[in-house]
Design a protein around this motif. Structure first.
Motif, PDB file in Angstrom:
ATOM      1  N   LYS A  48      -1.656  13.936  64.035  1.00  0.00           N
ATOM      2  CA  LYS A  48      -0.991  15.237  64.190  1.00  0.00           C
ATOM      3  C   LYS A  48      -2.007  16.321  64.540  1.00  0.00           C
ATOM      4  N   LYS A  49      -1.585  17.243  65.378  1.00  0.00           N
ATOM      5  CA  LYS A  49      -2.403  18.426  65.645  1.00  0.00           C
ATOM      6  C   LYS A  49      -2.326  19.367  64.455  1.00  0.00           C
ATOM      7  N   ILE A  50      -3.422  20.084  64.223  1.00  0.00           N
ATOM      8  CA  ILE A  50      -3.466  21.066  63.138  1.00  0.00           C
ATOM      9  C   ILE A  50      -3.394  22.452  63.773  1.00  0.00           C
ATOM     10  N   ASN A  76      18.758  23.469  68.661  1.00  0.00           N
ATOM     11  CA  ASN A  76      19.791  24.035  67.795  1.00  0.00           C
ATOM     12  C   ASN A  76      19.333  23.873  66.347  1.00  0.00           C
ATOM     13  N   LYS A  77      19.873  24.701  65.478  1.00  0.00           N
ATOM     14  CA  LYS A  77      19.524  24.648  64.054  1.00  0.00           C
ATOM     15  C   LYS A  77      19.596  23.206  63.552  1.00  0.00           C
ATOM     16  N   GLY A  78      18.522  22.759  62.916  1.00  0.00           N
ATOM     17  CA  GLY A  78      18.484  21.392  62.397  1.00  0.00           C
ATOM     18  C   GLY A  78      17.911  20.386  63.394  1.00  0.00           C
ATOM     19  N   GLY A  79      17.747  20.797  64.630  1.00  0.00           N
ATOM     20  CA  GLY A  79      17.217  19.899  65.656  1.00  0.00           C
ATOM     21  C   GLY A  79      15.709  19.762  65.543  1.00  0.00           C
ATOM     22  N   SER A  80      15.184  18.651  66.049  1.00  0.00           N
ATOM     23  CA  SER A  80      13.728  18.511  66.058  1.00  0.00           C
ATOM     24  C   SER A  80      13.284  17.780  67.317  1.00  0.00           C
ATOM     25  N   PHE A  81      12.020  17.986  67.657  1.00  0.00           N
ATOM     26  CA  PHE A  81      11.449  17.380  68.858  1.00  0.00           C
ATOM     27  C   PHE A  81       9.993  17.061  68.579  1.00  0.00           C
ATOM     28  N   THR A  82       9.600  15.828  68.906  1.00  0.00           N
ATOM     29  CA  THR A  82       8.203  15.427  68.742  1.00  0.00           C
ATOM     30  C   THR A  82       7.652  15.017  70.093  1.00  0.00           C
ATOM     31  N   THR A  83       6.449  15.500  70.399  1.00  0.00           N
ATOM     32  CA  THR A  83       5.810  15.129  71.661  1.00  0.00           C
ATOM     33  C   THR A  83       4.305  15.035  71.441  1.00  0.00           C
ATOM     34  N   THR A  84       3.604  14.557  72.447  1.00  0.00           N
ATOM     35  CA  THR A  84       2.148  14.496  72.346  1.00  0.00           C
ATOM     36  C   THR A  84       1.524  15.155  73.565  1.00  0.00           C
ATOM     37  N   VAL A  85       0.390  15.778  73.341  1.00  0.00           N
ATOM     38  CA  VAL A  85      -0.425  16.302  74.438  1.00  0.00           C
ATOM     39  C   VAL A  85      -1.854  15.825  74.176  1.00  0.00           C
ATOM     40  N   ALA A 104       6.449  28.883  61.718  1.00  0.00           N
ATOM     41  CA  ALA A 104       5.999  29.854  62.725  1.00  0.00           C
ATOM     42  C   ALA A 104       7.120  30.859  62.928  1.00  0.00           C
ATOM     43  N   PRO A 105       6.837  32.152  62.650  1.00  0.00           N
ATOM     44  CA  PRO A 105       7.891  33.153  62.793  1.00  0.00           C
ATOM     45  C   PRO A 105       8.256  33.429  64.249  1.00  0.00           C
ATOM     46  N   GLU A 106       9.463  33.954  64.429  1.00  0.00           N
ATOM     47  CA  GLU A 106       9.918  34.372  65.756  1.00  0.00           C
ATOM     48  C   GLU A 106       8.880  35.308  66.383  1.00  0.00           C
ATOM     49  N   HIS A 107       8.669  35.167  67.672  1.00  0.00           N
ATOM     50  CA  HIS A 107       7.782  36.023  68.479  1.00  0.00           C
ATOM     51  C   HIS A 107       6.289  35.837  68.169  1.00  0.00           C
ATOM     52  N   SER A 108       5.947  34.789  67.438  1.00  0.00           N
ATOM     53  CA  SER A 108       4.520  34.543  67.196  1.00  0.00           C
ATOM     54  C   SER A 108       3.986  33.533  68.216  1.00  0.00           C
ATOM     55  N   PHE A 109       2.668  33.396  68.211  1.00  0.00           N
ATOM     56  CA  PHE A 109       1.961  32.513  69.145  1.00  0.00           C
ATOM     57  C   PHE A 109       1.132  31.559  68.283  1.00  0.00           C
ATOM     58  N   VAL A 110       1.419  30.286  68.426  1.00  0.00           N
ATOM     59  CA  VAL A 110       0.816  29.288  67.545  1.00  0.00           C
ATOM     60  C   VAL A 110      -0.289  28.573  68.308  1.00  0.00           C
ATOM     61  N   LEU A 111      -1.531  28.858  67.930  1.00  0.00           N
ATOM     62  CA  LEU A 111      -2.690  28.257  68.603  1.00  0.00           C
ATOM     63  C   LEU A 111      -3.074  26.984  67.859  1.00  0.00           C
ATOM     64  N   MET A 112      -3.165  25.869  68.600  1.00  0.00           N
ATOM     65  CA  MET A 112      -3.480  24.579  67.973  1.00  0.00           C
ATOM     66  C   MET A 112      -4.967  24.252  68.139  1.00  0.00           C
ATOM     67  N   LYS A 113      -5.487  23.518  67.169  1.00  0.00           N
ATOM     68  CA  LYS A 113      -6.867  23.018  67.292  1.00  0.00           C
ATOM     69  C   LYS A 113      -6.941  21.941  68.377  1.00  0.00           C
ATOM     70  N   ASN A 114      -8.131  21.774  68.945  1.00  0.00           N
ATOM     71  CA  ASN A 114      -8.306  20.774  69.998  1.00  0.00           C
ATOM     72  C   ASN A 114      -8.656  19.413  69.401  1.00  0.00           C
ATOM     73  N   GLU A 115      -7.825  18.993  68.486  1.00  0.00           N
ATOM     74  CA  GLU A 115      -7.927  17.627  67.960  1.00  0.00           C
ATOM     75  C   GLU A 115      -6.530  17.157  67.603  1.00  0.00           C
ATOM     76  N   GLY A 116      -6.331  15.865  67.631  1.00  0.00           N
ATOM     77  CA  GLY A 116      -4.985  15.340  67.405  1.00  0.00           C
ATOM     78  C   GLY A 116      -4.126  15.538  68.642  1.00  0.00           C
ATOM     79  N   GLU A 117      -3.011  14.849  68.672  1.00  0.00           N
ATOM     80  CA  GLU A 117      -2.143  14.866  69.854  1.00  0.00           C
ATOM     81  C   GLU A 117      -0.702  15.241  69.546  1.00  0.00           C
ATOM     82  N   GLU A 118      -0.263  14.958  68.317  1.00  0.00           N
ATOM     83  CA  GLU A 118       1.177  15.006  68.062  1.00  0.00           C
ATOM     84  C   GLU A 118       1.648  16.367  67.562  1.00  0.00           C
ATOM     85  N   ILE A 119       2.765  16.803  68.115  1.00  0.00           N
ATOM     86  CA  ILE A 119       3.379  18.066  67.695  1.00  0.00           C
ATOM     87  C   ILE A 119       4.848  17.789  67.375  1.00  0.00           C
ATOM     88  N   THR A 120       5.259  18.185  66.170  1.00  0.00           N
ATOM     89  CA  THR A 120       6.674  18.084  65.797  1.00  0.00           C
ATOM     90  C   THR A 120       7.213  19.471  65.506  1.00  0.00           C
TER      91      THR A 120
END
Ligand code: MN
Length: 289
Positions: free
Chosen positions: A2-4, A191-200, A222-238
């Motif tokens: 997982k990405k942090i 939609n509320k309750g939906g989820s999506f997992t991908t890798t980069v 992550a609150p609405e209108h924020s920008f979530v910066l990920m570390k450059n390690e790991g691949e998975e985002i859920t």
């Protein structure tokens, strides 16, 4: 793996104005998210949903140049009309994406589309600038008008959402835009309750913009209108939507070349910036009234 999350950047207290039509919160290069840190992404302006009053004088930004990179305009609500010195013009409607390669230089204007301006209403948009590698900075200016129906889609099960794959590759679904850089750009609607997992790829500079609604990104809210910066390690985002949410995921292989940036010109050296200013002033980017 997982990405942090490295950092969640909240939007500035006040938006800035680009012309009189684009009321934008800047995330790149503001808030210590530098052009180098997010390479190849140079700039992110987020026009969060805002209700414009009706007018017969469409709001927007008058003739201006771009050189050395690409501008990517994603319309969520409201329509943008554009025309440029290469003779192109068009309208970016909700769901559409305009991928403009400024390359060797272009002049253009960006305005609220006339009928939208007359009626007024909600306007929501993102403009992202993507750098070009040195070898591609002098390509002739051109653009891709990508309509909503042409964008590669992942339909999530049980009506939980949809992912528009604007560029790159999401879980095997190819993006529609042709790009000079190795980038992913996913417009994720859950939609509320939906989820999506991908890798980069771990090497990609990666971030998510919370366009609408909040969500849990790899276990952190992550609150609405924020920008979530990920570390450059790991691949998975859920992404898990605790309410209806629209999220823009961007990732890109950094371009390891010097960045010389001056307003609408992004080159490799200061000398090239002076050259660009001179080209602009001497009318080399054509004419547009
Ligand atoms: Mn522009």
């Amino acid at each position: 793996m997982k990405k942090i999350i490295e950092r969640i950047v909240t939007k500035p207290a006040q938006p800035g104005m680009v012309g009189d039509g684009f009321r934008v919160y800047n995330f790149i290069p503001r808030g210590n998210v530098s052009q180098r840190r997010m390479s190849p992404f140079l700039m992110l302006d987020f026009a969060a949903a805002f209700n414009f009053s009706p007018t017969n004088q469409p709001r927007g930004v008058d003739v201006h140049p771009h050189k050395g990179f690409e501008t990517v305009t994603i319309a969520y609500k409201g329509s943008v009309a554009h025309n440029d010195s290469a003779g192109n013009s068009g309208v970016i409607n909700p769901g559409d994406v305009q991928w403009m390669t400024a390359g060797a230089g272009v002049l253009h204007k960006e305005y609220h589309e006339t009928e939208f301006a007359k009626k007024g209403g909600e306007f929501e948009m993102v403009q992202l600038w993507v750098n070009l590698p040195k070898k591609d900075k002098s390509v002739a200016s051109h653009y891709q008008a990508i309509t909503e129906d042409a964008i590669g889609k992942i339909i999530l099960p049980n009506n939980t959402g949809i992912v528009n794959v604007i560029a790159g590759n999401a879980n095997g679904t190819k993006g529609t835009a042709e790009t000079y850089t190795n980038v992913n750009l996913f417009d994720i609607k859950l939609n509320k309750g939906g989820s999506f997992t991908t890798t980069v790829p771990a090497t990609h500079n990666t971030a998510l913009l919370m366009v609408n609604g909040s969500a849990v990104i790899n276990s952190e809210t992550a609150p609405e209108h924020s920008f979530v910066l990920m570390k450059n390690e790991g691949e998975e985002i859920t992404i898990e939507a605790t309410e209806d949410a629209v999220i823009l995921l961007m990732s890109g292989e950094p371009i390891n070349e010097p960045i010389a940036s001056y307003g609408p010109f992004v080159m490799n050296t200061q000398a090239e910036i002076y050259e660009a200013i001179e080209e602009f002033q001497s009318g080399k980017y054509g004419e547009l009234v």
